[in-house]
Design a protein around this motif. Sequence first.
Motif, PDB file in Angstrom:
ATOM      1  N   ALA A 244       9.310 -19.777   3.241  1.00 52.81           N
ATOM      2  CA  ALA A 244       8.904 -18.607   2.453  1.00 52.81           C
ATOM      3  C   ALA A 244       8.171 -19.004   1.183  1.00 52.81           C
ATOM      4  O   ALA A 244       8.318 -20.121   0.678  1.00 52.81           O
ATOM      5  N   VAL A 245       7.372 -18.059   0.701  1.00 52.29           N
ATOM      6  CA  VAL A 245       6.699 -18.239  -0.578  1.00 52.29           C
ATOM      7  C   VAL A 245       6.891 -16.967  -1.407  1.00 52.29           C
ATOM      8  O   VAL A 245       6.827 -15.855  -0.884  1.00 52.29           O
ATOM      9  N   TYR A 246       7.204 -17.194  -2.682  1.00 52.90           N
ATOM     10  CA  TYR A 246       7.414 -16.073  -3.611  1.00 52.90           C
ATOM     11  C   TYR A 246       6.486 -16.268  -4.807  1.00 52.90           C
ATOM     12  O   TYR A 246       6.407 -17.354  -5.367  1.00 52.90           O
ATOM     13  N   PHE A 247       5.789 -15.204  -5.180  1.00 51.47           N
ATOM     14  CA  PHE A 247       4.892 -15.246  -6.335  1.00 51.47           C
ATOM     15  C   PHE A 247       5.571 -14.584  -7.508  1.00 51.47           C
ATOM     16  O   PHE A 247       5.942 -13.417  -7.418  1.00 51.47           O
ATOM     17  N   HIS A 248       5.749 -15.344  -8.567  1.00 54.31           N
ATOM     18  CA  HIS A 248       6.293 -14.695  -9.751  1.00 54.31           C
ATOM     19  C   HIS A 248       5.317 -14.832 -10.910  1.00 54.31           C
ATOM     20  O   HIS A 248       4.389 -15.643 -10.862  1.00 54.31           O
ATOM     21  N   ALA A 249       5.522 -13.993 -11.911  1.00 59.69           N
ATOM     22  CA  ALA A 249       4.544 -13.915 -12.998  1.00 59.69           C
ATOM     23  C   ALA A 249       5.260 -13.914 -14.334  1.00 59.69           C
ATOM     24  O   ALA A 249       5.253 -12.920 -15.055  1.00 59.69           O
ATOM     25  N   PRO A 250       5.893 -15.055 -14.667  1.00 59.93           N
ATOM     26  CA  PRO A 250       6.545 -15.098 -15.969  1.00 59.93           C
ATOM     27  C   PRO A 250       5.505 -15.017 -17.093  1.00 59.93           C
ATOM     28  O   PRO A 250       4.406 -15.547 -16.904  1.00 59.93           O
ATOM     29  N   PRO A 251       5.716 -14.396 -18.212  1.00 61.16           N
ATOM     30  CA  PRO A 251       6.989 -13.752 -18.601  1.00 61.16           C
ATOM     31  C   PRO A 251       7.079 -12.291 -18.142  1.00 61.16           C
ATOM     32  O   PRO A 251       8.018 -11.609 -18.508  1.00 61.16           O
ATOM     33  N   TYR A 252       6.091 -11.840 -17.347  1.00 62.85           N
ATOM     34  CA  TYR A 252       6.118 -10.426 -16.931  1.00 62.85           C
ATOM     35  C   TYR A 252       7.219 -10.171 -15.909  1.00 62.85           C
ATOM     36  O   TYR A 252       7.726  -9.068 -15.792  1.00 62.85           O
ATOM     37  N   THR A 253       7.531 -11.189 -15.138  1.00 59.06           N
ATOM     38  CA  THR A 253       8.692 -11.058 -14.241  1.00 59.06           C
ATOM     39  C   THR A 253       9.763 -12.034 -14.703  1.00 59.06           C
ATOM     40  O   THR A 253       9.461 -13.119 -15.199  1.00 59.06           O
ATOM     41  N   SER A 254      11.001 -11.638 -14.547  1.00 61.91           N
ATOM     42  CA  SER A 254      12.107 -12.381 -15.155  1.00 61.91           C
ATOM     43  C   SER A 254      12.719 -13.419 -14.211  1.00 61.91           C
ATOM     44  O   SER A 254      12.459 -13.413 -13.010  1.00 61.91           O
ATOM     45  N   GLU A 255      13.530 -14.272 -14.801  1.00 61.83           N
ATOM     46  CA  GLU A 255      14.331 -15.228 -14.027  1.00 61.83           C
ATOM     47  C   GLU A 255      15.229 -14.491 -13.033  1.00 61.83           C
ATOM     48  O   GLU A 255      15.484 -14.973 -11.937  1.00 61.83           O
ATOM     49  N   ARG A 256      15.699 -13.319 -13.456  1.00 64.38           N
ATOM     50  CA  ARG A 256      16.609 -12.568 -12.579  1.00 64.38           C
ATOM     51  C   ARG A 256      15.875 -12.054 -11.348  1.00 64.38           C
ATOM     52  O   ARG A 256      16.433 -11.990 -10.264  1.00 64.38           O
ATOM     53  N   ALA A 257      14.593 -11.705 -11.532  1.00 65.85           N
ATOM     54  CA  ALA A 257      13.796 -11.267 -10.380  1.00 65.85           C
ATOM     55  C   ALA A 257      13.637 -12.432  -9.400  1.00 65.85           C
ATOM     56  O   ALA A 257      13.711 -12.259  -8.184  1.00 65.85           O
ATOM     57  N   LYS A 258      13.452 -13.619  -9.953  1.00 64.40           N
ATOM     58  CA  LYS A 258      13.326 -14.810  -9.102  1.00 64.40           C
ATOM     59  C   LYS A 258      14.659 -15.100  -8.396  1.00 64.40           C
ATOM     60  O   LYS A 258      14.690 -15.377  -7.194  1.00 64.40           O
TER      61      LYS A 258
END
Length: 392
Positions: free
Chosen positions: A208-222
Motif C-alpha cells: 500500500a501507499v498513503y499520501f500525507h500532507a504534513p502539517p495539513y494532515t496530522s500524525e493521527r491521520a497517518k
Amino acid sequence: MFKAFLIKYAEIGVKGKNRYLFENALVDNAKRALDKVDGDFEVTKENGRVYATAKSKFDFDDAVDALQHVFGIVGICPMVQIEDNGFEDLADNVIKYIEDTYEDKNFTFKVMARRARKNYPMDSMKINAELGGKILDAFPETKVDVHNPEVILNVEIRNHINIYSKILPGPGGMPVGTAGKAMLLLSGGIDSPVAGWMTAKRGVVVDAVYFHAPPYTSERAKQKVVDLAKIVSKYSGPMNLYVVNFTDIQMYIYDKCPHDELTIIMRRYMMRIAEYFAKQEGAQGLITGESIGQVASQTMQSLAATNEVCTMPVFRPVIAFDKQEIVDVSLKIGSYETSILPYEDCCTTFVAKHPVTKPNINVIKHSETKLSEEIDDMFKKAVETAELIKIG
Ligand code: ATP
Ligand code: MG
C-alpha cells in the motif's frame, strides 16, 4: 473438547493440475495465521483435505478467529479426535459429542461415516445405521432424516477417528499469494481498505501507499491509515506500506493550476507515484477505492483522466458498489470504526468549492504543462523520502 479442525475450501477444488499450488498456499497461510495463536498446531494436507491439528492446549476462539482470516477457507469444522478402541467406544464418544455440542436435542440428523482406512471391520453403511440407532436410543427427541437433516454427524475413520458436525464460516476467496501482487492506494476512508481486502480475497498480495500532507494532515491521520493497513493485513498477510510526503507536490499544483482541476491533477500524481512503488515491488496493478459517481473525482470522465497516467491496470473492486454496500463490507471486516475516525486527509484540505466533474483530458494535460521540471524534482524527492512501514 476439540483437538483439530477440518478446513474446507471450495474454489481451489476445481483447479486442474495446479491445484496443489493453491492447497500448499492455503496450508502455509493457515500455519502463519495459527502461529499467532497460543498453542502448537500442525497443518497438513491429506487426500484433498486440509487439517489443522492442535499439538498442545490452545485457545479455541482465537484459533477459529485466525482461520476465519485465511482466504481460501470456506468452512471450519471443529473435530473431536479419538483413538480407535472399537465400535462401542466410538458410539459412546459420539453420544458424548452430541450431549456436549447440542443443548437442545430436538433435531433431525443423519450419520455420515467415511472410511479412509478400509480395514475397519464395518462398512460405512453399517456404521451409519448402527450409530444412528445408538443416537436414537440415547436421545429419543432426535429424529433421522436422510434427505434434509438439520445435523450431519460426520465420522471419519482414519488412523484416528474424527467426529464433527458443525461448520463455522470461513472468509472464502483464494489463498493470498496465488494471484500476484498489487499496490493499494490506501487513504483513511471507508472505501480503499475494502478495495484492498476484496482484491486480497482473490489471492493477491497487497502492498500500500498513503499520501500525507504534513502539517495539513496530522500524525493521527497517518496512524489511522497504519491501523487500517493492519486490519487489511490480518487477512492479506504482511504488507509494505509506503508513506509519501505529498505536501510539496500538492502546494505546487495548487499554485500553478486552476483550482477546479486541483483534485484531478493531484490524483494523477498520486497514481504516478503509486505506480512507481508498484513497479519497485514487482506488483502487476494498482488498486483504488473509487466508485462511479461518488464524488466529483469519480465521474466516468474523472476516472478516465486519472487513469490516463497509468501504464499498469488499475483495479477498482468497489466501482459499482453503492456506499452502503461498501459500508457493509467494512463493517464485516472490522475497518469501519477506524475509517470513520474524523481525521482530515490531504484531499479535503485543498479541495475546490466547485471541482470539475467532466474534466477533458487535453485540458488537464495542458494545465499540467504549467508545472515545470520542478515537479520532477518533487516527484523524485517524494519517492526518495517515502517512509516504509512493515505491517504484519
Ligand atoms: P476512501 O474512502 O477510500 O478515502 P473516498 O471516497 O474518500 O475514498 P477519494 O478521496 O476521491 O475517495 O479517493 C479515491 C481513492 O483514491 C481512494 O479510495 C484511495 O484509493 C485513493 N486515495 C485518495 N486519497 C488518498 C491518500 N491520501 N493516500 C492514498 N490513496 C488515496
Ligand atoms: Mg478519501
